[in-house]
Scaffold this motif. Structure first.
Motif, mmCIF file in Angstrom:
data_model
loop_
_atom_site.group_PDB
_atom_site.id
_atom_site.type_symbol
_atom_site.label_atom_id
_atom_site.label_comp_id
_atom_site.label_asym_id
_atom_site.label_seq_id
_atom_site.Cartn_x
_atom_site.Cartn_y
_atom_site.Cartn_z
ATOM 1 N N VAL A 11 0.863 -1.180 0.000
ATOM 2 C CA VAL A 11 0.000 0.000 0.000
ATOM 3 C C VAL A 11 0.901 1.231 0.000
ATOM 4 N N ALA A 12 0.667 2.128 -0.961
ATOM 5 C CA ALA A 12 1.438 3.375 -1.028
ATOM 6 C C ALA A 12 0.547 4.537 -0.627
ATOM 7 N N ARG A 30 11.473 -3.533 14.388
ATOM 8 C CA ARG A 30 12.927 -3.489 14.237
ATOM 9 C C ARG A 30 13.251 -2.364 13.258
ATOM 10 N N LEU A 31 13.890 -1.320 13.759
ATOM 11 C CA LEU A 31 14.166 -0.137 12.955
ATOM 12 C C LEU A 31 15.538 -0.243 12.311
ATOM 13 N N ARG A 32 15.559 -0.042 10.999
ATOM 14 C CA ARG A 32 16.793 0.022 10.230
ATOM 15 C C ARG A 32 16.798 1.347 9.475
ATOM 16 N N PRO A 33 17.921 1.745 8.846
ATOM 17 C CA PRO A 33 17.977 3.056 8.198
ATOM 18 C C PRO A 33 16.868 3.312 7.186
ATOM 19 N N HIS A 34 16.478 2.303 6.400
ATOM 20 C CA HIS A 34 15.469 2.507 5.358
ATOM 21 C C HIS A 34 14.314 1.520 5.472
ATOM 22 N N GLU A 35 14.086 1.011 6.688
ATOM 23 C CA GLU A 35 13.030 0.007 6.835
ATOM 24 C C GLU A 35 12.634 -0.132 8.300
ATOM 25 N N LEU A 36 11.347 -0.313 8.519
ATOM 26 C CA LEU A 36 10.826 -0.630 9.850
ATOM 27 C C LEU A 36 10.029 -1.919 9.705
ATOM 28 N N ARG A 37 10.396 -2.931 10.500
ATOM 29 C CA ARG A 37 9.838 -4.272 10.295
ATOM 30 C C ARG A 37 9.157 -4.758 11.570
ATOM 31 N N TYR A 38 7.921 -5.252 11.415
ATOM 32 C CA TYR A 38 7.141 -5.752 12.542
ATOM 33 C C TYR A 38 6.736 -7.205 12.303
ATOM 34 N N ALA A 39 6.626 -7.943 13.384
ATOM 35 C CA ALA A 39 5.955 -9.242 13.338
ATOM 36 C C ALA A 39 4.474 -8.981 13.585
ATOM 37 N N ALA A 40 3.629 -9.413 12.665
ATOM 38 C CA ALA A 40 2.199 -9.125 12.763
ATOM 39 C C ALA A 40 1.511 -10.084 13.715
ATOM 40 N N PHE A 47 6.348 -4.569 6.663
ATOM 41 C CA PHE A 47 7.504 -3.739 6.313
ATOM 42 C C PHE A 47 7.010 -2.322 6.030
ATOM 43 N N VAL A 48 7.647 -1.333 6.649
ATOM 44 C CA VAL A 48 7.274 0.067 6.439
ATOM 45 C C VAL A 48 8.495 0.805 5.884
ATOM 46 N N TYR A 49 8.269 1.635 4.857
ATOM 47 C CA TYR A 49 9.376 2.323 4.182
ATOM 48 C C TYR A 49 9.158 3.829 4.232
ATOM 49 N N PRO A 50 10.247 4.599 4.271
ATOM 50 C CA PRO A 50 10.108 6.059 4.450
ATOM 51 C C PRO A 50 9.453 6.766 3.269
ATOM 52 N N PHE A 51 9.438 6.135 2.087
ATOM 53 C CA PHE A 51 8.826 6.801 0.935
ATOM 54 C C PHE A 51 7.323 6.588 0.888
ATOM 55 N N GLY A 52 6.729 6.205 2.021
ATOM 56 C CA GLY A 52 5.276 6.164 2.134
ATOM 57 C C GLY A 52 4.640 4.872 1.681
ATOM 58 N N ALA A 53 5.332 3.752 1.860
ATOM 59 C CA ALA A 53 4.793 2.453 1.444
ATOM 60 C C ALA A 53 4.842 1.461 2.598
ATOM 61 N N LEU A 109 12.127 -19.354 1.284
ATOM 62 C CA LEU A 109 11.957 -17.912 1.505
ATOM 63 C C LEU A 109 12.298 -17.605 2.958
ATOM 64 N N GLY A 110 13.523 -17.104 3.169
ATOM 65 C CA GLY A 110 13.943 -16.731 4.510
ATOM 66 C C GLY A 110 13.724 -15.252 4.761
ATOM 67 N N PRO A 111 14.141 -14.753 5.932
ATOM 68 C CA PRO A 111 13.933 -13.335 6.272
ATOM 69 C C PRO A 111 14.562 -12.352 5.289
ATOM 70 N N ALA A 112 15.803 -12.628 4.865
ATOM 71 C CA ALA A 112 16.467 -11.707 3.945
ATOM 72 C C ALA A 112 15.756 -11.677 2.599
ATOM 73 N N ARG A 113 15.314 -12.827 2.136
ATOM 74 C CA ARG A 113 14.637 -12.880 0.845
ATOM 75 C C ARG A 113 13.244 -12.263 0.932
ATOM 76 N N SER A 114 12.587 -12.425 2.056
ATOM 77 C CA SER A 114 11.296 -11.755 2.255
ATOM 78 C C SER A 114 11.474 -10.242 2.178
ATOM 79 N N ALA A 115 12.550 -9.741 2.799
ATOM 80 C CA ALA A 115 12.803 -8.298 2.785
ATOM 81 C C ALA A 115 13.088 -7.811 1.369
ATOM 82 N N ALA A 116 13.815 -8.603 0.577
ATOM 83 C CA ALA A 116 14.120 -8.209 -0.798
ATOM 84 C C ALA A 116 12.847 -8.146 -1.637
ATOM 85 N N VAL A 117 11.970 -9.139 -1.477
ATOM 86 C CA VAL A 117 10.696 -9.125 -2.200
ATOM 87 C C VAL A 117 9.863 -7.922 -1.774
#
Length: 259
Positions: A11-12, A30-40, A47-53, A109-117
């Motif tokens: 969702v954008a 879990r806050l990273r420089p360009h990503e905020l990640r939650y377990a639902a 995954f939340v991104y600063p460009f509004g997505a 599909l591990g955590p890193a690959r989920s983040a890439a997708v």
């Protein structure tokens, strides 16, 4: 082992996000420089991104709406959704990694690959928002150019054209600011298969060509508006010169009449 299907829903929003503010208002991520990640709650991750997505990975619809409402409340604004996009990943232990009929097939599909997708789907949704924005600017600019072609002049005031040019430049800066987001995430460099997955996803969503198309359109909008502004200034100068000539003529007529 039977295969498993994973669903990514992006969702954008019109608004950009401050990840730090969201992390403080909605703890547990879990806050990273360009990503905020939650377990639902109930499974999946957000995954939340600063460009509004925002991207939901295997999150139930009710939980998705709850998270979106939390984000809206944190924004203190309506939080207008403008684009929604979905993508499917099929996890097959014996499958060869690659795209098949718009679905990514992957062995695991591990955590890193989920983040890439997630980030590629988020970028695609955000890109669609900018495409709509730029298409609107492009259409409005074409309207000004068509009137210039038909009438040979521009009736818009320079101040309104300045505002329009400012809007176009702001939009261009926003698009350019997303450029670093098209760089590969750090995790990709350490996983050759993830590197291939990331490249396949970017190609599937056509991100590079879409970005280049946006840049070309925005450059065209800016150049056209600058041309229109020059014509508007010339018209004002002509009107000013005519006004001065008219005043001189009136003064001469009055001078002759007084004699």
């Amino acid at each position: 082992m039977a295969g498993r299907t994973h669903q990514f829903e992006a969702v954008a929003f019109v608004e950009n996000f401050s990840l730090r503010e969201l992390a403080q208002a909605i703890p547990g991520g879990r806050l990273r420089p360009h990503e905020l990640r939650y377990a639902a709650e109930g499974g999946g991750e957000v995954f939340v991104y600063p460009f509004g997505a925002v991207v939901f990975h295997d999150v139930a619809p009710g939980e998705r709406e709850r998270v979106l409402e939390q984000i809206r409340a944190t924004l203190g604004a309506p939080g207008r959704k403008v684009v929604a996009e979905s993508f499917t990943v099929r996890e097959e232990p014996v499958a060869r990694t690659g795209m098949a009929s718009g679905v990514l097939q992957i062995g695991e599909l591990g955590p890193a690959r989920s983040a890439a997708v997630a980030i590629v789907v988020a970028q695609s949704a955000a890109m669609e928002y900018y495409e709509r924005l730029v298409d609107d600017l492009f259409g409005r600019t074409n309207g000004l150019v068509e009137r210039l072609e038909k009438t040979g002049t521009v009736r818009a005031r320079p101040a309104s054209l300045h505002r329009f040019i400012g809007e176009a430049i702001t939009s261009r800066n926003e698009v350019i600011s997303v450029l670093h987001l098209l760089d590969k995430p750090d995790e990709v460099w350490d996983d050759p298969e993830l590197d291939r997955i990331y490249d396949d996803l970017r190609a599937e969503f056509d991100l590079t060509d879409r970005y280049q198309s946006l840049e070309i359109k925005l450059r065209g909008v800016q150049e056209s508006l600058e041309l229109v502004l020059d014509v508007a200034r010339d018209r004002r100068m002509w009107l000013l010169e005519m006004s001065i000539a008219g005043l001189i003529l009136v003064e001469l007529v009055l001078s002759i009449w007084r004699r």
